[in-house]
Design a protein around this motif. Structure first.
Motif, PDB file in Angstrom:
ATOM      1  N   LYS A 143      35.848  -3.274  51.978  1.00 63.40           N
ATOM      2  CA  LYS A 143      34.716  -3.734  51.158  1.00 63.40           C
ATOM      3  C   LYS A 143      33.600  -2.697  51.237  1.00 63.40           C
ATOM      4  O   LYS A 143      33.614  -1.826  52.115  1.00 63.40           O
ATOM      5  N   PRO A 144      32.607  -2.826  50.363  1.00 64.77           N
ATOM      6  CA  PRO A 144      31.471  -1.917  50.497  1.00 64.77           C
ATOM      7  C   PRO A 144      30.762  -2.106  51.845  1.00 64.77           C
ATOM      8  O   PRO A 144      30.947  -3.134  52.500  1.00 64.77           O
ATOM      9  N   PHE A 145      29.968  -1.118  52.208  1.00 64.38           N
ATOM     10  CA  PHE A 145      29.192  -1.190  53.452  1.00 64.38           C
ATOM     11  C   PHE A 145      27.770  -1.659  53.130  1.00 64.38           C
ATOM     12  O   PHE A 145      27.209  -1.290  52.091  1.00 64.38           O
ATOM     13  N   ALA A 146      27.222  -2.486  54.011  1.00 64.36           N
ATOM     14  CA  ALA A 146      25.847  -2.984  53.815  1.00 64.36           C
ATOM     15  C   ALA A 146      24.885  -1.792  53.704  1.00 64.36           C
ATOM     16  O   ALA A 146      25.164  -0.716  54.236  1.00 64.36           O
ATOM     17  N   ARG A 147      23.755  -2.016  53.042  1.00 65.16           N
ATOM     18  CA  ARG A 147      22.809  -0.910  52.807  1.00 65.16           C
ATOM     19  C   ARG A 147      21.867  -0.745  54.019  1.00 65.16           C
ATOM     20  O   ARG A 147      20.661  -0.978  53.941  1.00 65.16           O
ATOM     21  N   ALA A 148      22.493  -0.342  55.123  1.00 65.95           N
ATOM     22  CA  ALA A 148      21.746  -0.276  56.380  1.00 65.95           C
ATOM     23  C   ALA A 148      20.531   0.643  56.294  1.00 65.95           C
ATOM     24  O   ALA A 148      19.446   0.308  56.766  1.00 65.95           O
ATOM     25  N   ARG A 149      20.712   1.799  55.686  1.00 61.58           N
ATOM     26  CA  ARG A 149      19.611   2.778  55.617  1.00 61.58           C
ATOM     27  C   ARG A 149      18.415   2.183  54.876  1.00 61.58           C
ATOM     28  O   ARG A 149      17.276   2.306  55.297  1.00 61.58           O
ATOM     29  N   GLU A 150      18.730   1.488  53.759  1.00 61.18           N
ATOM     30  CA  GLU A 150      17.628   0.893  52.990  1.00 61.18           C
ATOM     31  C   GLU A 150      16.957  -0.222  53.787  1.00 61.18           C
ATOM     32  O   GLU A 150      15.749  -0.403  53.709  1.00 61.18           O
ATOM     33  N   MET A 151      17.757  -0.948  54.546  1.00 57.01           N
ATOM     34  CA  MET A 151      17.167  -2.020  55.371  1.00 57.01           C
ATOM     35  C   MET A 151      16.257  -1.426  56.432  1.00 57.01           C
ATOM     36  O   MET A 151      15.134  -1.897  56.651  1.00 57.01           O
ATOM     37  N   ILE A 152      16.734  -0.373  57.097  1.00 55.21           N
ATOM     38  CA  ILE A 152      15.910   0.259  58.136  1.00 55.21           C
ATOM     39  C   ILE A 152      14.627   0.783  57.503  1.00 55.21           C
ATOM     40  O   ILE A 152      13.520   0.534  58.003  1.00 55.21           O
ATOM     41  N   ASP A 153      14.756   1.467  56.390  1.00 55.20           N
ATOM     42  CA  ASP A 153      13.570   2.046  55.749  1.00 55.20           C
ATOM     43  C   ASP A 153      12.606   0.969  55.258  1.00 55.20           C
ATOM     44  O   ASP A 153      11.397   1.176  55.216  1.00 55.20           O
ATOM     45  N   ALA A 154      13.156  -0.202  54.893  1.00 58.57           N
ATOM     46  CA  ALA A 154      12.290  -1.298  54.421  1.00 58.57           C
ATOM     47  C   ALA A 154      11.601  -2.018  55.584  1.00 58.57           C
ATOM     48  O   ALA A 154      10.752  -2.878  55.369  1.00 58.57           O
ATOM     49  N   GLY A 155      12.016  -1.699  56.823  1.00 54.59           N
ATOM     50  CA  GLY A 155      11.364  -2.328  57.979  1.00 54.59           C
ATOM     51  C   GLY A 155      12.106  -3.541  58.517  1.00 54.59           C
ATOM     52  O   GLY A 155      11.526  -4.354  59.231  1.00 54.59           O
ATOM     53  N   VAL A 156      13.401  -3.660  58.193  1.00 57.17           N
ATOM     54  CA  VAL A 156      14.217  -4.743  58.766  1.00 57.17           C
ATOM     55  C   VAL A 156      14.860  -4.214  60.056  1.00 57.17           C
ATOM     56  O   VAL A 156      15.516  -3.171  60.017  1.00 57.17           O
ATOM     57  N   PRO A 157      14.713  -4.912  61.183  1.00 54.62           N
ATOM     58  CA  PRO A 157      15.422  -4.475  62.391  1.00 54.62           C
ATOM     59  C   PRO A 157      16.926  -4.678  62.189  1.00 54.62           C
ATOM     60  O   PRO A 157      17.357  -5.755  61.780  1.00 54.62           O
ATOM     61  N   VAL A 158      17.702  -3.649  62.482  1.00 53.62           N
ATOM     62  CA  VAL A 158      19.151  -3.722  62.271  1.00 53.62           C
ATOM     63  C   VAL A 158      19.876  -3.772  63.614  1.00 53.62           C
ATOM     64  O   VAL A 158      19.626  -2.947  64.494  1.00 53.62           O
ATOM     65  N   ALA A 159      20.755  -4.771  63.766  1.00 56.45           N
ATOM     66  CA  ALA A 159      21.675  -4.832  64.906  1.00 56.45           C
ATOM     67  C   ALA A 159      23.084  -4.637  64.349  1.00 56.45           C
ATOM     68  O   ALA A 159      23.336  -4.929  63.179  1.00 56.45           O
ATOM     69  N   LEU A 160      23.991  -4.121  65.172  1.00 55.11           N
ATOM     70  CA  LEU A 160      25.399  -3.999  64.764  1.00 55.11           C
ATOM     71  C   LEU A 160      26.255  -4.834  65.719  1.00 55.11           C
ATOM     72  O   LEU A 160      25.951  -4.927  66.909  1.00 55.11           O
ATOM     73  N   ALA A 161      27.320  -5.428  65.184  1.00 52.41           N
ATOM     74  CA  ALA A 161      28.204  -6.241  66.017  1.00 52.41           C
ATOM     75  C   ALA A 161      29.638  -6.108  65.507  1.00 52.41           C
ATOM     76  O   ALA A 161      29.872  -5.517  64.452  1.00 52.41           O
ATOM     77  N   THR A 162      30.589  -6.674  66.274  1.00 51.34           N
ATOM     78  CA  THR A 162      32.001  -6.531  65.886  1.00 51.34           C
ATOM     79  C   THR A 162      32.456  -7.538  64.841  1.00 51.34           C
ATOM     80  O   THR A 162      33.414  -7.291  64.120  1.00 51.34           O
ATOM     81  N   ASP A 163      31.837  -8.760  64.836  1.00 50.65           N
ATOM     82  CA  ASP A 163      32.356  -9.877  64.021  1.00 50.65           C
ATOM     83  C   ASP A 163      33.746 -10.282  64.494  1.00 50.65           C
ATOM     84  O   ASP A 163      34.532 -10.837  63.714  1.00 50.65           O
TER      85      ASP A 163
END
Ligand code: IZC
Ligand code: ZN
Length: 413
Positions: A298-318
């Protein structure tokens, strides 16, 4: 002081107690030539060796990297069976939600989990926890949601609670009875939602079996309206809200997370621009799951845009038997680095301090600082980039949990 870790090449750590966003996500300190002092389960000293108190035992880190223990903030740890039979359908392009609508997917794991005893569920999860620990995960979140009835949801949460006391990885529990509509309620979804709100949630709250309540807010699963109702009921009972949001289709899950002050929204592959903006305003944490995008193609979430917008990003395995049958957080970190184009520093923050905050543990976990829990990793790597560069190989050497060596330890004297 009980333990001193010396001869450390570099300690790489985020700083503080709050989740980091924007440029703060990459603010990782690299302490050179520091030692770490541990007493009981806490870090009591980080600094120059000559200033350190005397210690009873010494660990020689042999010039390598030390970080905080990794925190896997999104797993479906306790389940019966597997779903390798779905691999062929997946390769033929049958969509994940079509498998679910046909009574497979989550519902096949529900059947298997209902038919597995608590002891068997625990034995199986224990194996996964050992794999997690050997790859550096010292705390994981674990969602229920493969029971979809009172008895089995409680069985899953009790299994997690007992395992939390019986092995080294700390487990933080999330109730996810709203993971799918069970087959027996297929024609009467409102009755299942009422059962969740009126009977099961109050019972889980009374027994203190979970801190968080999560919901699969997705096309053909739970609507935004249903998710709002269920999570509002949960909040009244004292749960913090989490949402599986905008994983497959853009349904407005990120917006809902902001509206109800959810602690986190998870997946977010299809999150809208407005959803991202609203999450930044509400301080909700984005828990992104790169291994799931990889596995489901599937596509990848827009992590860079989230970080730049000021959303704290965590990563996990699911980690789960359907969309992410892998509990190695290092692999998720590496996929996140390459496919989200996150720097090693940003990913480290994502799996330590931001992940800690996503499970309400920012004040005690997630950084190498005095006062935090002594959950630490000595890596078989000389610096942070090495972990990402040598992908696919377990680079953990030693794991210390609550001040005790639980993996490795040949270098203790
Ligand atoms: O068992 O498929 N996405 N829930 C929502 C899952 C994946 C777990 C599963
Ligand atoms: Zn999930």
């Amino acid at each position: 002081m009980e333990l001193l870790i010396k001869n450390i090449g570099v300690i790489s750590t985020a700083v503080g107690y709050e989740p980091k966003s924007g440029t703060g996500q990459s603010e990782v300190i690299h302490h050179k030539d520091f030692v770490i002092g541990i007493d009981k389960d806490k870090i009591v000293f980080v600094g120059k060796e000559e200033d350190a108190p005397q210690a009873e035992k010494i660990i020689d880190a042999k010039g390598r990297l030390v970080t905080a223990g990794l925190i896997d903030a999104h797993t479906h740890l306790i389940f019966g069976g597997w779903r390798q039979n779905e691999l062929d359908m997946k390769l033929k392009g049958v969509p994940y939600l079509d498998i679910l609508s046909a009574g497979g997917g989550i519902l096949s794991t529900v059947r298997a989990t209902r038919n597995t005893s608590k002891e068997e569920l625990k034995k199986k999860a224990q194996v996964h926890l050992s794999v997690m620990l050997s790859h550096g995960t010292t705390t994981c979140e674990a969602k229920s949601g493969y029971g979809l009835d009172m008895e089995t949801e409680i069985k899953q949460l009790e299994a997690a609670d007992e395992l939390n006391h019986e092995q080294a990885v700390s487990i933080v529990s999330t109730f996810m009875g709203a993971h799918a509509i069970p087959s027996e309620y297929k024609e009467n979804r409102d009755a299942y939602i009422a059962l969740l709100r009126e009977k099961i949630l109050p019972e889980i709250a009374k027994r203190k079996l979970a801190e968080f309540c999560d919901i699969f807010c997705e096309t053909a699963v739970f609507t935004v309206g249903e998710s709002r109702k269920i999570l509002e009921s949960a909040k009244k009972l004292g749960f913090s809200a989490k949402i599986h949001a905008d994983e497959i289709a853009p349904t407005g899950g990120a917006e809902l997370a902001a509206e109800i002050n959810a602690i986190s929204a998870e997946h977010l592959i299809q999150a809208s621009d407005t959803g991202i903006k609203k999450m930044a305003e509400s301080n909700a944490i984005a828990v992104l799951l790169p291994a799931t995008s990889f596995y489901l193609n599937k596509p990848f979430a827009r992590a860079r845009e989230m970080i730049d917008a000021g959303v704290p990003v965590a990563l996990a395995t699911d980690f789960n038997p359907g969309s992410s049958p892998n509990c190695n957080l290092q692999l998720a970190m590496q996929i996140g680095c390459y496919k989200y184009v996150m720097t090693p520093e940003e990913v480290l923050t994502a799996v330590t301090l931001n992940a800690a905050a996503a499970v309400s543990r920012g004040s005690e976990l997630g950084t190498v600082e005095v006062g935090k829990k002594a959950d630490l990793i000595i890596w078989d790597a000389e610096d942070l980039p090495m972990i990402f560069y040598r992908y696919g190989t377990n680079q953990v050497d030693t794991v210390i949990k609550n001040g005790k060596v639980v993996i490795g330890g040949y270098n203790v004297s």
